[in-house]
Design a protein around this motif. Structure first.
Motif, PDB file in Angstrom:
ATOM      1  N   PRO A 182       0.860  -1.221  -0.088  1.00  0.00           N
ATOM      2  CA  PRO A 182       0.173   0.032   0.066  1.00  0.00           C
ATOM      3  C   PRO A 182       0.808   1.301   0.115  1.00  0.00           C
ATOM      4  O   PRO A 182       1.919   1.101   0.488  1.00  0.00           O
ATOM      5  N   ALA A 183       0.290   2.265  -0.574  1.00  0.00           N
ATOM      6  CA  ALA A 183       0.876   3.517  -0.778  1.00  0.00           C
ATOM      7  C   ALA A 183       0.784   4.316   0.539  1.00  0.00           C
ATOM      8  O   ALA A 183      -0.202   4.985   0.741  1.00  0.00           O
ATOM      9  N   ARG A 184       1.661   4.398   1.233  1.00  0.00           N
ATOM     10  CA  ARG A 184       1.886   5.448   2.557  1.00  0.00           C
ATOM     11  C   ARG A 184       2.983   6.519   2.326  1.00  0.00           C
ATOM     12  O   ARG A 184       4.158   5.951   2.375  1.00  0.00           O
ATOM     13  N   PHE A 185       2.654   7.770   2.440  1.00  0.00           N
ATOM     14  CA  PHE A 185       3.752   8.697   2.290  1.00  0.00           C
ATOM     15  C   PHE A 185       4.216   8.827   3.553  1.00  0.00           C
ATOM     16  O   PHE A 185       3.601   9.146   4.569  1.00  0.00           O
ATOM     17  N   ASP A 186       5.542   8.891   3.770  1.00  0.00           N
ATOM     18  CA  ASP A 186       6.391   9.153   4.872  1.00  0.00           C
ATOM     19  C   ASP A 186       6.507  10.673   5.431  1.00  0.00           C
ATOM     20  O   ASP A 186       7.729  11.084   4.886  1.00  0.00           O
ATOM     21  N   LEU A 187       5.439  11.249   5.984  1.00  0.00           N
ATOM     22  CA  LEU A 187       5.545  12.865   6.068  1.00  0.00           C
ATOM     23  C   LEU A 187       6.727  12.827   7.234  1.00  0.00           C
ATOM     24  O   LEU A 187       7.458  13.970   6.735  1.00  0.00           O
ATOM     25  N   PRO A 188       7.122  12.164   8.127  1.00  0.00           N
ATOM     26  CA  PRO A 188       8.124  12.398   9.031  1.00  0.00           C
ATOM     27  C   PRO A 188       9.465  12.584   8.305  1.00  0.00           C
ATOM     28  O   PRO A 188      10.554  13.405   8.571  1.00  0.00           O
ATOM     29  N   GLY A 189       9.612  11.398   7.670  1.00  0.00           N
ATOM     30  CA  GLY A 189      10.947  11.446   6.837  1.00  0.00           C
ATOM     31  C   GLY A 189      11.028  12.268   5.843  1.00  0.00           C
ATOM     32  O   GLY A 189      12.077  12.965   5.843  1.00  0.00           O
TER      33      GLY A 189
END
Length: 448
Positions: A182-189
């Motif tokens: 699944p596509a999950r954007f790594d906002l903290p990274g």
């Protein structure tokens, strides 16, 4: 693959052209204090967002990311060519840097993901390295004549036309594997990496002006390092990180990264000397030199490294390649005002970089799954970008009015960086690279 390499060359040509067009832009628009931000704004936006661009390539697809990047690049380049004042030009450059940060990791990610058979993969990286490693030097052979023959606005429209060719080629010729699911954007990274690279690059940009010991420059560089350390720690905690730990956990990958960093640093120091030389030799000699260096590079990358890498291993090719490139830099001291006097230097530099480029890109991406190829590409390009920015900072203020010049330390510094890349890369890279992605491109560790 050729389309991916061409797209990256367009970005490099744009950056090279802007450096040589700055005096004309300043005179035409009456710029003074804003001149510094024309290049710095572009470089900061580009470098800071490379990891984010690679992450997006993994999530929505490398081809899609490349198309978005090229389309935005064309529009912002047109806006820059039409700019009537400094504010519009600066913002067009910043936005062009943003879209360039999508193009570059998507291009390398495509090569990494699509070429999994070892022989094809080595050849693909042999061709790609012409842009990835040699592009900063080779694009000068186009950028300098353009800056001398055309106005800065017309030169930008030439870049627009080339970007349109890359856009059409990508839309019609490039195919891709599915993105990460699944596509999950790594906002903290994304935040940590963006702020970390921006702070580090900004510190490098201000250090020559303020002094390397100045509090502002020191704090900026130190803060950038701390944020990037936090980014590295955060990767182990994130559910869907920009780049998982397995991708950077090998000694070979670390060695190739160190060598790419130092090589980029060395080239950033010496490339302006090459550009200064090209301003005095004329168009036909410049084009002849371009063909000579391109041919020598491809001999090193394809005829030598791509064929011999599985037989003799990475170390046996990397060491002589980078040492030969260092010799090419030292031979610049003997160059006079003709292309013929520069032939030994150009052959050694381009042949050596070609030999090293195939090895380094094959090694640093070895074993990377297709759905992580964009993130790895972003990391590779950030590494090279930071090395280049440090090299530019070290060069800042030096005289490059003549290729031989009055500053031999510049040449020795560049050759020293390449020598360091050879020694450290040779020590850290243990053996022959597999030169291929996992047999099953989706078999790398997955995250929940």
């Amino acid at each position: 693959m050729a389309v991916a390499a061409f797209a990256q060359l367009v970005v490099l040509l744009d950056a090279s052209s802007m450096l040589w067009l700055l005096p004309d832009i300043a005179e035409d628009l009456g710029l003074a204090a804003e001149l510094h931000w024309l290049y710095t704004g572009y470089a900061l936006a580009f470098g800071a967002l490379l990891l984010v661009g690679g992450h997006l390539a993994d999530l929505i697809g490398r081809r899609t990311t490349l198309l978005i990047g090229l389309a935005g690049f064309v529009l912002t380049a047109v806006a820059g060519a039409m700019a009537a004042g400094s504010d519009a030009l600066v913002w067009s450059l910043v936005l062009r840097g943003v879209f360039a940060a999508l193009i570059v990791p998507a291009s390398l990610g495509l090569v990494t993901a699509l070429f999994t058979e070892p022989d094809e993969r080595r050849k693909a990286f042999g061709i790609y390295s012409l842009a990835g490693l040699g592009g900063s030097a080779l694009t000068l052979f186009i950028a300098v004549p353009l800056s001398l023959a055309l106005t800065w606005r017309v030169s930008l429209y030439v870049t627009v036309l080339l970007a349109l060719v890359a856009l059409i080629g990508t839309a019609t010729l490039v195919r891709d594997r599915p993105g990460r699911s699944p596509a999950r954007f790594d906002l903290p990274g994304a935040l940590l990496s963006t702020l970390g690279v921006a702070s580090l690059a900004h510190g490098f940009a201000r250090a020559p002006e303020l002094g390397w010991g100045a509090p502002y420059a020191f704090v900026s560089v130190a803060l950038g390092i701390l944020l990037l350390v936090a980014f590295a720690w955060q990767r182990s905690k994130a559910e869907s990180p920009i780049l998982p730990a397995y991708a950077t956990g090998t000694r070979d990958s670390f060695g190739a990264s160190v060598a790419l960093f130092l090589t980029a640093l060395g080239l950033a120091i010496v490339v302006p000397l090459l550009g200064a030389f090209l301003t005095s030799v004329g168009l036909l000699p410049t084009l002849s030199a371009l063909l000579l260096m391109t041919g020598s590079f491809l001999v090193g990358s394809l005829a030598v490294s791509a064929r011999l890498l599985p037989r003799i291993g990475a170390r046996a090719l990397l060491l002589p390649g980078l040492l030969l490139a260092a010799v090419g830099v030292l031979l610049i001291r003997l160059v006079e005002d003709s292309v013929s006097s520069a032939v030994p230097s150009m052959i050694c530099l381009s042949l050596g970089l070609g030999m090293a480029g195939t090895v380094l890109y094959s090694t640093v991406t070895d074993g990377i799954a297709a759905h992580d190829s964009g993130g790895m590409a972003g990391l590779v390009m950030v590494n090279q970008h930071v090395g280049s920015e440090l090299g530019i900072a070290l060069l800042y203020g030096a005289s490059v009015t003549h290729l031989a010049g009055d500053n031999p330390a510049i040449i020795y510094g560049s050759a020293g960086a390449l020598l360091g890349a050879a020694l450290l890369g040779g020590l850290l890279i243990k053996g022959p690279a597999r030169s291929g992605a996992p047999a099953e491109p989706w078999s790398a560790p997955t995250r929940a």
